[in-house]
Motif scaffolding. Structure first.
Motif, mmCIF file in Angstrom:
data_model
loop_
_atom_site.group_PDB
_atom_site.id
_atom_site.type_symbol
_atom_site.label_atom_id
_atom_site.label_comp_id
_atom_site.label_asym_id
_atom_site.label_seq_id
_atom_site.Cartn_x
_atom_site.Cartn_y
_atom_site.Cartn_z
ATOM 1 N N SER A 73 0.828 -1.207 0.000
ATOM 2 C CA SER A 73 0.000 0.000 0.000
ATOM 3 C C SER A 73 0.862 1.257 0.000
ATOM 4 C CB SER A 73 -0.964 0.007 1.190
ATOM 5 O OG SER A 73 -0.266 0.149 2.401
ATOM 6 N N LEU A 74 2.002 1.197 0.650
ATOM 7 C CA LEU A 74 2.937 2.322 0.607
ATOM 8 C C LEU A 74 3.474 2.499 -0.804
ATOM 9 C CD1 LEU A 74 4.595 4.532 1.989
ATOM 10 C CD2 LEU A 74 6.260 2.768 2.615
ATOM 11 N N GLY A 75 3.760 1.403 -1.477
ATOM 12 C CA GLY A 75 4.223 1.474 -2.862
ATOM 13 C C GLY A 75 3.186 2.102 -3.777
ATOM 14 N N VAL A 76 1.930 1.754 -3.580
ATOM 15 C CA VAL A 76 0.849 2.336 -4.382
ATOM 16 C C VAL A 76 0.740 3.833 -4.117
ATOM 17 C CG1 VAL A 76 -1.665 2.388 -4.674
ATOM 18 C CG2 VAL A 76 -0.457 0.207 -4.611
ATOM 19 N N ARG A 77 0.822 4.218 -2.849
ATOM 20 C CA ARG A 77 0.728 5.644 -2.504
ATOM 21 C C ARG A 77 1.873 6.446 -3.095
ATOM 22 N NH1 ARG A 77 0.452 7.249 3.599
ATOM 23 N NH2 ARG A 77 2.644 7.679 3.356
ATOM 24 N N ILE A 78 3.075 5.893 -3.045
ATOM 25 C CA ILE A 78 4.231 6.587 -3.632
ATOM 26 C C ILE A 78 4.069 6.684 -5.138
ATOM 27 C CG2 ILE A 78 6.717 6.407 -4.070
ATOM 28 C CD1 ILE A 78 6.960 5.249 -1.229
ATOM 29 N N ASN A 79 3.539 5.645 -5.760
ATOM 30 C CA ASN A 79 3.313 5.655 -7.201
ATOM 31 C C ASN A 79 2.281 6.711 -7.603
ATOM 32 O OD1 ASN A 79 3.698 4.776 -9.857
ATOM 33 N ND2 ASN A 79 1.980 3.345 -9.689
ATOM 34 N N GLU A 80 1.248 6.877 -6.784
ATOM 35 C CA GLU A 80 0.189 7.828 -7.102
ATOM 36 C C GLU A 80 0.565 9.268 -6.767
ATOM 37 O OE1 GLU A 80 -3.202 6.454 -4.958
ATOM 38 O OE2 GLU A 80 -3.641 4.854 -6.403
ATOM 39 N N VAL A 81 1.134 9.506 -5.597
ATOM 40 C CA VAL A 81 1.379 10.856 -5.101
ATOM 41 C C VAL A 81 2.843 11.281 -5.282
ATOM 42 C CG1 VAL A 81 1.225 12.335 -3.055
ATOM 43 C CG2 VAL A 81 -0.459 10.541 -3.421
ATOM 44 N N GLY A 82 3.727 10.327 -5.305
ATOM 45 C CA GLY A 82 5.148 10.647 -5.361
ATOM 46 C C GLY A 82 5.768 10.553 -3.977
ATOM 47 N N LEU A 83 7.068 10.693 -3.934
ATOM 48 C CA LEU A 83 7.787 10.584 -2.670
ATOM 49 C C LEU A 83 7.730 11.922 -1.945
ATOM 50 C CD1 LEU A 83 9.482 8.686 -0.935
ATOM 51 C CD2 LEU A 83 11.499 9.524 -2.094
ATOM 52 N N ALA A 84 7.013 11.938 -0.841
ATOM 53 C CA ALA A 84 6.903 13.124 0.000
ATOM 54 C C ALA A 84 7.550 12.806 1.349
ATOM 55 C CB ALA A 84 5.441 13.506 0.179
ATOM 56 N N LEU A 85 7.610 13.800 2.211
ATOM 57 C CA LEU A 85 8.243 13.608 3.509
ATOM 58 C C LEU A 85 7.556 12.506 4.309
ATOM 59 C CD1 LEU A 85 10.371 14.422 5.550
ATOM 60 C CD2 LEU A 85 8.821 16.202 6.368
ATOM 61 N N ASP A 86 6.219 12.502 4.316
ATOM 62 C CA ASP A 86 5.512 11.491 5.091
ATOM 63 C C ASP A 86 5.757 10.080 4.555
ATOM 64 O OD1 ASP A 86 3.982 12.167 2.837
ATOM 65 O OD2 ASP A 86 2.135 11.475 3.772
#
Length: 126
Positions: free
Chosen positions: A84-97
């Motif tokens: 799920s973290l991989g999906v979030r990074i794929n959708e939003v990009g790498l952010a601080l959180d």
């Protein structure tokens, strides 16, 4: 009875991971959008806080009460959070959180590794 060294490492690393999770929630983007209302953002934040507190209890059960099932719950939670973290990074990009979450996942993995190896093997009840 003395707590084995690997169990102590497990406990410390898991609590550190949960502190990182709380820090990650603090740095999340809470800007309301058409898709995410203020109420949805607040609900998600409160749900994250509740989940962190539940995991604090589960870590305590595993490390202090020697519950093997609690250790497996933490392992399954890690296995579910990485994709799920991989999906979030794929959708939003790498952010601080999400960067903090990556570090948290690594710390969790090291902590779980410690709980399954060394002098921790005989500690947990079935």
């Amino acid at each position: 009875m003395n707590v084995p060294r690997n169990v102590l490492y497990f406990e410390v690393l898991m609590y550190a991971s949960l502190m990182l999770d709380a820090l990650s929630v603090a740095f999340e983007d809470r800007t309301p959008t058409r898709e995410r209302t203020e109420q949805a953002i607040m609900t998600g934040t409160l749900l994250s806080a509740v989940m962190i507190m539940v995991f604090v209890y589960v870590v305590w059960l595993a490390s202090q009460r020697r519950k093997n099932w609690a250790r497996w719950v933490l392992a399954v939670a890690l296995a579910l959070s990485v994709p799920s973290l991989g999906v979030r990074i794929n959708e939003v990009g790498l952010a601080l959180d999400s960067a903090i979450e990556i570090v948290s996942c690594v710390v969790t993995a090291v902590g779980l590794y410690a709980s399954f190896t060394g002098d921790a093997k005989g500690w947990f009840n079935a």
